[in-house]
Write a protein that holds these residues in place. Structure first.
Motif, PDB file in Angstrom:
ATOM      1  N   VAL A  87       0.859  -1.181   0.000  1.00  0.00           N
ATOM      2  CA  VAL A  87       0.000   0.000   0.000  1.00  0.00           C
ATOM      3  C   VAL A  87       0.896   1.230   0.000  1.00  0.00           C
ATOM      4  CG1 VAL A  87      -1.716   1.340   1.261  1.00  0.00           C
ATOM      5  CG2 VAL A  87      -1.873  -1.146   1.235  1.00  0.00           C
ATOM      6  N   PHE A  88       0.683   2.103  -0.964  1.00  0.00           N
ATOM      7  CA  PHE A  88       1.414   3.364  -1.033  1.00  0.00           C
ATOM      8  C   PHE A  88       0.632   4.416  -0.251  1.00  0.00           C
ATOM      9  CE2 PHE A  88       2.749   1.035  -4.819  1.00  0.00           C
ATOM     10  CZ  PHE A  88       4.128   1.128  -4.699  1.00  0.00           C
TER      11      PHE A  88
ATOM     12  N   VAL B  17       3.646  -4.695   2.905  1.00  0.00           N
ATOM     13  CA  VAL B  17       4.524  -3.524   2.906  1.00  0.00           C
ATOM     14  C   VAL B  17       3.681  -2.262   2.878  1.00  0.00           C
ATOM     15  CG1 VAL B  17       6.337  -2.271   1.666  1.00  0.00           C
ATOM     16  CG2 VAL B  17       6.357  -4.776   1.685  1.00  0.00           C
ATOM     17  N   PHE B  18       4.027  -1.313   3.738  1.00  0.00           N
ATOM     18  CA  PHE B  18       3.437   0.018   3.705  1.00  0.00           C
ATOM     19  C   PHE B  18       4.525   0.980   3.224  1.00  0.00           C
ATOM     20  CE2 PHE B  18       0.688  -2.263   6.550  1.00  0.00           C
ATOM     21  CZ  PHE B  18      -0.576  -1.733   6.339  1.00  0.00           C
ATOM     22  N   ALA B  19       4.356   1.497   2.016  1.00  0.00           N
ATOM     23  CA  ALA B  19       5.358   2.363   1.396  1.00  0.00           C
ATOM     24  C   ALA B  19       4.920   3.812   1.561  1.00  0.00           C
ATOM     25  CB  ALA B  19       5.528   2.007  -0.073  1.00  0.00           C
ATOM     26  N   ILE B  20       5.649   4.564   2.366  1.00  0.00           N
ATOM     27  CA  ILE B  20       5.302   5.952   2.693  1.00  0.00           C
ATOM     28  C   ILE B  20       6.272   6.883   1.978  1.00  0.00           C
ATOM     29  CG2 ILE B  20       5.035   7.628   4.556  1.00  0.00           C
ATOM     30  CD1 ILE B  20       4.569   5.230   6.448  1.00  0.00           C
ATOM     31  N   ASP B  21       5.735   7.829   1.225  1.00  0.00           N
ATOM     32  CA  ASP B  21       6.639   8.740   0.525  1.00  0.00           C
ATOM     33  C   ASP B  21       7.096   9.868   1.445  1.00  0.00           C
ATOM     34  OD1 ASP B  21       5.024  11.499  -0.541  1.00  0.00           O
ATOM     35  OD2 ASP B  21       3.750   9.800   0.013  1.00  0.00           O
ATOM     36  N   LEU B  22       8.385  10.094   1.452  1.00  0.00           N
ATOM     37  CA  LEU B  22       8.981  11.305   2.012  1.00  0.00           C
ATOM     38  C   LEU B  22       9.822  11.878   0.885  1.00  0.00           C
ATOM     39  CD1 LEU B  22       9.539  13.320   4.199  1.00  0.00           C
ATOM     40  CD2 LEU B  22      11.194  11.751   5.223  1.00  0.00           C
ATOM     41  N   HIS B  23       9.106  12.373  -0.108  1.00  0.00           N
ATOM     42  CA  HIS B  23       9.730  12.883  -1.322  1.00  0.00           C
ATOM     43  C   HIS B  23      10.051  14.363  -1.152  1.00  0.00           C
ATOM     44  CE1 HIS B  23      10.816  12.983  -5.505  1.00  0.00           C
ATOM     45  NE2 HIS B  23       9.894  13.883  -5.797  1.00  0.00           N
ATOM     46  N   TRP B  24       9.031  15.123  -0.727  1.00  0.00           N
ATOM     47  CA  TRP B  24       9.219  16.553  -0.501  1.00  0.00           C
ATOM     48  C   TRP B  24       9.429  16.805   0.981  1.00  0.00           C
ATOM     49  CZ3 TRP B  24       4.860  15.192  -3.724  1.00  0.00           C
ATOM     50  CH2 TRP B  24       5.131  15.360  -5.096  1.00  0.00           C
TER      51      TRP B  24
ATOM     52  N   SER C 136       4.340  -6.014   9.598  1.00  0.00           N
ATOM     53  CA  SER C 136       4.472  -5.510   8.233  1.00  0.00           C
ATOM     54  C   SER C 136       5.728  -4.648   8.111  1.00  0.00           C
ATOM     55  CB  SER C 136       3.239  -4.687   7.839  1.00  0.00           C
ATOM     56  OG  SER C 136       2.084  -5.497   7.812  1.00  0.00           O
ATOM     57  N   ILE C 137       6.175  -4.468   6.892  1.00  0.00           N
ATOM     58  CA  ILE C 137       7.366  -3.663   6.634  1.00  0.00           C
ATOM     59  C   ILE C 137       6.959  -2.219   6.345  1.00  0.00           C
ATOM     60  CG2 ILE C 137       9.235  -3.265   4.974  1.00  0.00           C
ATOM     61  CD1 ILE C 137       9.371  -6.337   4.672  1.00  0.00           C
ATOM     62  N   VAL C 138       7.621  -1.286   7.020  1.00  0.00           N
ATOM     63  CA  VAL C 138       7.417   0.131   6.748  1.00  0.00           C
ATOM     64  C   VAL C 138       8.599   0.615   5.909  1.00  0.00           C
ATOM     65  CG1 VAL C 138       7.260   2.447   7.707  1.00  0.00           C
ATOM     66  CG2 VAL C 138       6.058   0.559   8.817  1.00  0.00           C
ATOM     67  N   GLU C 139       8.280   1.015   4.700  1.00  0.00           N
ATOM     68  CA  GLU C 139       9.298   1.438   3.742  1.00  0.00           C
ATOM     69  C   GLU C 139       9.115   2.913   3.416  1.00  0.00           C
ATOM     70  OE1 GLU C 139      10.225   1.086  -1.020  1.00  0.00           O
ATOM     71  OE2 GLU C 139       8.550  -0.008  -0.140  1.00  0.00           O
ATOM     72  N   PHE C 140      10.219   3.629   3.305  1.00  0.00           N
ATOM     73  CA  PHE C 140      10.194   5.023   2.884  1.00  0.00           C
ATOM     74  C   PHE C 140      10.856   5.157   1.523  1.00  0.00           C
ATOM     75  CE2 PHE C 140       8.641   6.017   6.930  1.00  0.00           C
ATOM     76  CZ  PHE C 140       8.398   7.391   7.043  1.00  0.00           C
ATOM     77  N   GLY C 141      10.494   6.215   0.804  1.00  0.00           N
ATOM     78  CA  GLY C 141      11.107   6.471  -0.488  1.00  0.00           C
ATOM     79  C   GLY C 141      10.918   7.918  -0.888  1.00  0.00           C
ATOM     80  N   GLY C 142      11.645   8.336  -1.919  1.00  0.00           N
ATOM     81  CA  GLY C 142      11.560   9.710  -2.392  1.00  0.00           C
ATOM     82  C   GLY C 142      12.873  10.439  -2.207  1.00  0.00           C
ATOM     83  N   PHE C 143      12.922  11.652  -2.716  1.00  0.00           N
ATOM     84  CA  PHE C 143      14.169  12.415  -2.725  1.00  0.00           C
ATOM     85  C   PHE C 143      14.661  12.707  -1.309  1.00  0.00           C
ATOM     86  CE2 PHE C 143      17.107  15.834  -3.212  1.00  0.00           C
ATOM     87  CZ  PHE C 143      17.687  15.649  -4.449  1.00  0.00           C
ATOM     88  N   THR C 144      13.770  13.203  -0.446  1.00  0.00           N
ATOM     89  CA  THR C 144      14.174  13.527   0.922  1.00  0.00           C
ATOM     90  C   THR C 144      14.610  12.275   1.673  1.00  0.00           C
ATOM     91  OG1 THR C 144      12.702  15.437   0.967  1.00  0.00           O
ATOM     92  CG2 THR C 144      13.416  14.585   3.081  1.00  0.00           C
TER      93      THR C 144
END
Length: 573
Positions: free
Chosen positions: A6-7, A85-92, A113-121
């Motif tokens: 889930v994004f 997986v819970f994919a949380i954006d920390l892009h900005w 569950s896995i907590v994943e981050f992604g994005g530029f920041t």
């Protein structure tokens, strides 16, 4: 319904509804609100690739849901979700507070569950971010669609995560591993920009609200196509610059999507809806031949949706003629940032004011039906006088074109944070910045302030925080006055905008006074007393935000086209 991944998109601050916050004009010139509820387009592309690989995905825009209803309980909604997986954006950067708080809630209800981050920041702060107990892994880089497939394979099949490119992760003993950022594709033709994936997910979960890119998108939809990841320009304050891309994402040169693919993306969007299409990235970055090929392909495909093009520098007449031949009419978006050439040169934008004026004339003579031009306050070499002169120069730009030409000029404060990874962030003294935050945690704390002025992570040698805030309002008042004097707005619109700006400026000072109250309970109570008044200014403070809207049919008026588009997408596969 269970999902593999889930994004999740968080609001800037969690829970903003339970805090006395005065946002000010920090989002007046972007589609989303100060909650920054617009999620990255990567949600769509990652979802498309994963779905094709056989994984069930879902997009959950918690920020939009929280804006839609004060009764919406984000914590209960997270508890109901079921995913590996819970994919949380920390892009900005403005999501530094909300993303981390949402991660804590996910861990509370889904400890396995896995907590994943992604994005530029996330990529920039990966060493700090991975140390937080609520974060299990970080997917770094700007092209994580294929790495995500590798990641899901490894998780489900129990394979070694060391082989997943771009991944920072913790093993079962809590040891941190930094896999190399090695998936850095040289082109973007392989990326799936498929709006149909989002539509099918909406139907699967019977949940349109959670999939909306931003509040109100369903009433005034706007689509986008991306021409590039990376950049050939090196603007000092930009986290998407060539310098920042190399430092943070290990990208040494831009990766382009072929012109023919861009036209194909537009055609696919046109299949689903009659919505304006925003072309992200100046199509001239890859050379004039690239632009020529794109316009040729667009014309051959018969694109009828209105198209907005982004400019990173002045445009000559031939470019505008090519756009007119392919599109009939179009919009241009251009951000010189300042009319003061000294300021603009300091940023790395090496063109003069006469070329801006010529660009406007070239555009309106050749099919451009709308031109948006943006100035900012809080830049290197910029004094209060310089910022006000930029506004006054707008009169000359409006006079350089005909009264019927739809030229919109905006002036707003520079973003709440200087982008991490930018040249200005990495070498603040050279560009005259002084920062109040350097780490992720320091930025997170700033976001919890009740006033947008105190959220600002910077001031400059030439302007303090107070100067930047006061000048932002004064510049807005002057711009509104000049716009009206040039016959560009009615008396009613001018008076409404001026009244709103004056009220906002008074609110800023009122909150400053409240923050001087020494008793914590009394201070908190006084802040809550002005919360409702501040919320009225939330969506459109110093600009008329409705000017940013393109008139188009709602998503629901496009239902027959969406059904046809879904059928066509089956045959495209």
């Amino acid at each position: 319904m269970a999902s593999d991944i889930v994004f999740v998109h968080a609001p800037s601050v969690y829970d903003f509804r339970k805090k006395p916050i005065f946002y000010g004009p920090i989002s007046d010139v972007v589609p989303s609100s100060p909650v920054f509820e617009m999620y990255p387009v990567g949600f769509m592309t990652m979802s498309a690739h994963l779905e094709e690989a056989g994984y069930k995905t879902r997009i959950m825009n918690l920020a939009v849901r929280m804006l839609q209803s004060k009764k919406f309980n984000a914590e209960k909604e997270i508890k109901k979700l079921d995913a590996k997986v819970f994919a949380i954006d920390l892009h900005w950067m403005p999501h530094a507070h909300g993303a981390l708080e949402i991660a804590k809630i996910v861990k509370k209800y889904h400890p396995d569950s896995i907590v994943e981050f992604g994005g530029f920041t996330s990529s920039y702060f990966r060493e700090e971010l991975i140390q937080r107990p609520e974060v299990d892994m970080i997917m770094c880089g700007d092209s994580t669609e294929i790495p995500h497939i590798r990641l899901m394979e490894s998780i489900i099949e129990g394979k070694d995560l060391s082989n997943v490119p771009n991944l920072t992760w913790k093993d079962k003993n809590g040891k941190v591993h930094f896999n190399e950022i090695s998936f850095i594709p040289e082109d973007l033709d392989w990326v799936k920009f498929d709006y149909g994936t989002v539509i099918r997910n909406v139907l699967r979960h019977r949940d349109l609200k959670s999939a909306l890119p931003w509040l109100g998108w369903d009433e005034l939809p706007l689509a986008s196509v991306f021409t590039v990841r990376g950049c050939s320009h090196n603007c000092a304050e930009c986290g998407g610059s060539a310098y920042a891309n190399k430092k943070v994402l290990c990208r040494s040169r831009p990766a382009f999507r072929s012109p023919e693919k861009i036209a194909e993306d537009m055609s696919a969007i046109q299949d689903y809806m009659k919505a304006p299409i925003f072309v992200i990235g100046d199509v001239r970055q890859a050379g004039n031949d690239y632009a020529e090929r794109m316009f040729k392909a667009i014309k051959e495909r018969g694109i009828k949706n209105h198209v907005a093009l982004e400019l990173f520098g002045p445009a000559n007449e031939e470019f505008c003629k090519m756009a007119e031949r392919a599109l009939g009419n179009y919009t241009l978006e251009f951000s010189p940032d300042s009319h003061d050439e000294k300021v603009r040169y300091a940023l790395g934008k090496n063109y003069d004011n006469s070329s801006i004026e010529r660009t406007l004339q070239n555009a309106f003579r050749n099919g451009c039906t709308r031109f948006d031009l943006f100035y900012m306050t809080g830049l290197p070499e910029q004094t209060r006088e310089s910022a006000m002169e930029s506004v006054k120069a707008s009169k000359g730009l409006w006079e350089a074109v005909e009264k019927k030409d739809a030229l919109f000029i905006y002036n707003a404060p520079f973003a709440p944070f200087v982008d991490p990874g930018s040249r200005a962030f990495e070498d603040p003294e050279r560009w005259g910045y002084r920062f109040f935050a350097r780490t992720l945690e320091e930025h997170r704390r700033l976001l919890d302030n009740p006033s947008w002025k105190h959220v600002l992570s910077y001031e400059t040698k030439w302007m303090s925080r107070d100067d930047i805030a006061e000048t932002s309002y004064d510049a807005a008042l002057e711009l509104a006055r000049i716009e009206h004097s040039c016959g560009r707005s009615s008396k009613e619109l001018y008076e409404s905008r001026a009244e709103r700006t004056v009220t906002a400026k008074m609110m800023l000072r009122k909150i400053d006074d409240i923050l001087l109250i020494s008793d914590a309970r009394e201070r908190e109570s006084a802040l809550w007393d002005v919360k409702e008044e501040g919320e009225k200014l939330m969506l459109s403070t110093i600009c008329n935000k409705k000017d940013l809207d393109w008139e188009t049919g709602s998503v629901f008026s496009n239902t027959p086209r969406i059904i046809t588009g879904l059928i066509r997408s089956v045959f495209r596969k």
